[in-house]
Write a protein that holds these residues in place. Structure first.
Motif, short mmCIF file in Angstrom:
data_model
loop_
_atom_site.label_atom_id
_atom_site.label_comp_id
_atom_site.label_asym_id
_atom_site.label_seq_id
_atom_site.Cartn_x
_atom_site.Cartn_y
_atom_site.Cartn_z
N MET A 1 0.85 -1.17 0.00
CA MET A 1 0.00 0.00 0.00
C MET A 1 0.89 1.23 0.00
O MET A 1 1.73 1.40 0.87
N GLY A 2 0.73 2.06 -0.99
CA GLY A 2 1.52 3.27 -1.10
C GLY A 2 0.92 4.42 -0.30
O GLY A 2 -0.03 4.26 0.46
N PHE A 3 1.48 5.57 -0.50
CA PHE A 3 1.03 6.79 0.17
C PHE A 3 0.50 7.74 -0.89
O PHE A 3 0.99 7.76 -2.02
N ASP A 4 -0.48 8.55 -0.51
CA ASP A 4 -1.08 9.48 -1.46
C ASP A 4 -0.17 10.65 -1.78
O ASP A 4 -0.27 11.24 -2.85
N SER A 5 0.71 11.00 -0.85
CA SER A 5 1.60 12.14 -1.07
C SER A 5 2.81 12.02 -0.14
O SER A 5 2.84 11.19 0.77
N SER A 76 9.13 0.18 1.20
CA SER A 76 8.52 -0.03 -0.11
C SER A 76 8.45 1.28 -0.89
O SER A 76 8.70 1.31 -2.10
N GLU A 77 8.16 2.34 -0.18
CA GLU A 77 8.12 3.66 -0.82
C GLU A 77 9.54 4.12 -1.18
O GLU A 77 9.77 4.65 -2.27
N VAL A 78 10.48 3.89 -0.28
CA VAL A 78 11.88 4.26 -0.54
C VAL A 78 12.41 3.54 -1.76
O VAL A 78 13.05 4.14 -2.63
N ARG A 79 12.11 2.25 -1.87
CA ARG A 79 12.64 1.43 -2.96
C ARG A 79 12.08 1.80 -4.33
O ARG A 79 12.63 1.40 -5.36
N ARG A 80 11.00 2.57 -4.35
CA ARG A 80 10.50 3.05 -5.64
C ARG A 80 11.53 3.99 -6.27
O ARG A 80 11.61 4.08 -7.50
N VAL A 81 12.29 4.70 -5.44
CA VAL A 81 13.31 5.63 -5.92
C VAL A 81 14.71 5.04 -5.78
O VAL A 81 15.58 5.26 -6.61
#
Length: 85
Positions: A1-5, A76-81
């Protein structure tokens, strides 16, 4: 589950920092607080520092499984970048 912002992610990081503090993991909580309070040139720089902090916390502290799931959500959010973190 990602974050909206990025703001949603920052709030989530703040909540996780509060949980770390409540567990007596003061140095880990300070690490998150320092990242949240710092100014970075780019969002990717902030994510890189956040990922490095999570990795250090996981190495240095015994994290309960429920909290580790939250750290993994951050990663998970960090690994997107930064896929290598």
């Amino acid at each position: 589950m990602g974050f909206d912002s990025a703001d949603d992610l920052a709030r989530f990081v703040g909540h996780v920092g509060t949980e770390l503090e409540a567990l007596g993991l003061h140095s880990a909580a300070r690490r998150f607080a320092g990242i949240r309070g710092a100014a970075f040139t780019t969002g990717s720089e902030w994510l890189g520092e956040l990922g490095a902090a999570v990795n250090a916390i996981r190495t240095e502290c015994r994290i309960p499984p429920a909290l580790d799931e939250k750290l993994e959500r951050i990663m998970s959010e960090v690994r997107r970048v930064w896929p290598g973190l």
